[in-house]
Design an enzyme around this catalytic site. Structure first.
Site, PDB file in Angstrom:
ATOM      1  N   THR A  29      51.918  24.827  31.372  1.00 19.22           N
ATOM      2  CA  THR A  29      50.915  25.267  30.209  1.00 19.22           C
ATOM      3  C   THR A  29      51.238  26.450  29.613  1.00 19.22           C
ATOM      4  OG1 THR A  29      49.787  26.536  31.885  1.00 19.22           O
ATOM      5  CG2 THR A  29      49.007  24.281  31.869  1.00 19.22           C
ATOM      6  N   CYS A  33      48.218  33.777  35.202  1.00 16.38           N
ATOM      7  CA  CYS A  33      46.871  33.969  35.700  1.00 16.38           C
ATOM      8  C   CYS A  33      46.908  34.941  36.875  1.00 16.38           C
ATOM      9  CB  CYS A  33      46.269  32.628  36.419  1.00 16.38           C
ATOM     10  SG  CYS A  33      46.075  31.268  35.354  1.00 16.38           S
ATOM     11  N   CYS A  37      42.322  32.907  39.932  1.00 13.58           N
ATOM     12  CA  CYS A  37      41.985  32.125  38.687  1.00 13.58           C
ATOM     13  C   CYS A  37      40.965  30.753  39.285  1.00 13.58           C
ATOM     14  CB  CYS A  37      42.944  31.901  37.981  1.00 13.58           C
ATOM     15  SG  CYS A  37      42.585  30.831  36.405  1.00 13.58           S
ATOM     16  N   ARG A  62      51.780  33.516  28.327  1.00 11.92           N
ATOM     17  CA  ARG A  62      50.438  34.144  27.673  1.00 11.92           C
ATOM     18  C   ARG A  62      49.708  34.303  28.668  1.00 11.92           C
ATOM     19  NH1 ARG A  62      50.680  28.931  25.791  1.00 11.92           N
ATOM     20  NH2 ARG A  62      48.656  27.649  25.761  1.00 11.92           N
ATOM     21  N   CYS A  64      46.031  34.105  30.546  1.00  8.59           N
ATOM     22  CA  CYS A  64      44.961  32.974  30.831  1.00  8.59           C
ATOM     23  C   CYS A  64      43.598  33.585  29.954  1.00  8.59           C
ATOM     24  CB  CYS A  64      44.599  32.943  32.119  1.00  8.59           C
ATOM     25  SG  CYS A  64      43.257  31.635  32.490  1.00  8.59           S
ATOM     26  N   CYS A  67      40.806  33.792  33.401  1.00 11.23           N
ATOM     27  CA  CYS A  67      40.800  34.850  34.199  1.00 11.23           C
ATOM     28  C   CYS A  67      41.059  36.111  33.740  1.00 11.23           C
ATOM     29  CB  CYS A  67      41.383  34.495  35.626  1.00 11.23           C
ATOM     30  SG  CYS A  67      43.155  34.427  35.334  1.00 11.23           S
ATOM     31  N   ASP A 433      41.148  72.196  57.190  1.00 11.79           N
ATOM     32  CA  ASP A 433      40.532  73.366  56.921  1.00 11.79           C
ATOM     33  C   ASP A 433      39.400  73.431  57.890  1.00 11.79           C
ATOM     34  OD1 ASP A 433      38.519  71.414  56.176  1.00 11.79           O
ATOM     35  OD2 ASP A 433      38.781  71.744  54.167  1.00 11.79           O
TER      36      ASP A 433
END
Length: 469
Positions: A29, A33, A37, A62, A64, A67, A433
């Site tokens: 694709t 993701c 996802c 690129r 998604c 998601c 402390d």
């Protein structure tokens, strides 16, 4: 190395704990993701794993649209580590490359550009310019979705050097145009308040964290009203005001930013995340400390307790020095007077937030206006910070800073430990402390093997001490 089988199991169970640690790219694709996802799980042969969103983008994938992996919580690894790669990643996240370029980043870290490039490619799969490019694209997407700025203004505000570069980047990384990224009904016109969702890894008691900050608020610089914590910010290109609000049942903190200059969005978001400790892998921290015989019951009572940082390391250092050996009310009174006398008034106050904290150059000249009991130390600290002899920022080496601070007159080890924890976000600082010693005495216990999470152990002991008051 990425544990492939662990990631596959996270994908099967849609486990959000891996989000931000690793990115899943699908070759069929061309999309990358989060492991969580909800899309159909791809075949093993079609999956590639990357350590950063930038690495996935460099390899042609690129983001998604479902998601939104570029908006995942940041990897907690870069906040835990103090090596060169981690310091570089923190500085890039703060927007340093956009302001001074890769050459400026390399100079700040004391390495050549070539050395820095090779190191980051080996660590995260992408060089500093590619990492900054991914960040610029995400900033642009945020501005497109939440403001009414013209697209051309957004391009330069996000750090792009040309409209053409901006359009090409958005098309490559999101497979769309900048105009189509605008949400229906988005505002039009000038920059107003930027509404954001700051995601985090549960658990986190947001309301308790904001109350903690609110009880320590300095009038003029901060306010806490009706569950909303608000404060001013000094940023590279101007000033700003941030408001945080708890959203019940959500996995994010509602954030609203009022900025003088939209170019400061990247730096403002990064500083807000560090302030709330939102990138911590809290389940891992709680599991480690919860197994300790001393801290187990404390962790079980407050799962998700974070170690608040600070958006302005110089301010955090000054407040630490002034607050030591002084009651909380007295220290707040001194700080309020300093803000009124030397703070910068905001051009557009928000609520009761009217000033920024004084800059270090102003404090170095404050002289008799500084509290007498810590005046020499505060003057020395302010002068060193103003001259950049000591640099407290996301790229600072905690051990080097520790040695520099201890050389200042009157600076104690507990002062330095507080500064490392709050100003530098060091997760492994134990502060013995009086409050911590009293709790350990009451528990009839000694400090345990709490590395590398001693800051969180200290925070649990402090919180327990406060509950007894």
């Amino acid at each position: 190395m990425i544990d492939v089988e662990a990631v596959r199991e996270a994908m099967r169970s849609r486990d959000p704990r891996f989000d931000g640690w690793v990115y899943v790219a699908v070759t069929t694709t061309g999309v990358y993701c989060r492991p969580s996802c909800p899309a159909v799980m791809p075949a093993r042969r079609n999956v590639r794993l990357f350590r950063s969103a930038a690495a996935a983008q460099v390899n042609g994938f690129r983001a998604c649209k479902r998601c939104r992996p570029d908006a995942a919580p940041g990897s907690p690894e870069w906040n835990v580590r103090g090596d060169l790669a981690a310091r570089a990643m923190r500085l890039i996240a703060d927007g340093l490359v956009d302001r001074v370029g890769v050459a400026g980043l390399a100079a700040r870290l004391g390495y050549s550009e070539r050395q820095l490039y090779r190191l980051l490619v080996a660590e995260v799969g992408a060089g500093p310019q590619a990492i900054a490019r991914a960040q610029r694209a995400h900033t642009a997407r945020t501005l497109l979705e939440s403001t009414g700025l013209p697209v051309s203004d957004i391009a330069f505000a996000a750090g792009f050097t040309s409209i053409r570069q901006f359009n090409e980047t958005i098309r490559q990384l999101y497979a769309t145009t900048p105009t189509r990224l605008r949400r229906p009904g988005a505002p039009r016109g000038a920059l107003g308040a930027v509404a954001l969702r700051l995601s985090y890894r549960p658990p986190l008691d947001v309301a308790a964290l904001l109350r903690y900050l609110g009880t320590r608020a300095v009038p003029g610089v901060e306010e806490y009203t009706d569950g909303v914590y608000r404060r001013s910010l000094r940023l590279p290109h101007g000033t700003g005001v941030v408001s945080f609000r708890h959203v019940p049942g959500a996995d994010h903190v509602a954030c609203e930013l009022h900025l003088d200059d939209p170019r400061d969005l990247t730096a403002a978001v990064r500083r807000c995340r560090r302030m709330l400790d939102l990138d911590a892998d809290q389940r891992a921290i709680d599991a480690f400390l919860g197994a300790d015989p001393v801290l187990g019951t404390l962790v079980a009572a407050r799962p998700g307790l974070r170690v608040p940082g600070h958006p302005d390391p110089g301010e955090a250092a000054v407040r630490t020095v002034l607050s030591r050996r002084s009651t909380a009310d007295r220290a707040r009174g001194h700080l309020t007077r300093l803000v009124a006398a030397h703070g910068r008034r905001l051009p557009a106050p928000v609520g009761r937030v009217t000033h920024t904290f004084p800059d270090m150059a102003s404090l170095a000249c404050a002289g008799s206006a500084l509290p007498a009991h810590r005046r020499p130390t505060m003057l020395a600290l302010a002068e060193a910070l103003a001259r950049e002899e000591i640099v407290l920022d996301a790229g600072a080496d905690p051990e080097h800073v520790r040695k520099q601070l201890l050389d200042l007159p009157g600076m104690g080890r507990l002062d330095v430990a507080h500064i490392r924890m709050r100003a530098l976000g060091d997760p492994d600082v134990f502060i013995p402390d009086i409050r911590v010693r009293r709790v350990l005495y009451r528990l009839r216990a000694e400090p345990g093997p709490w590395r590398p999470w001693r800051s969180y152990a200290t925070q649990h002991l402090w919180t327990t001490s406060a509950d007894r008051l």
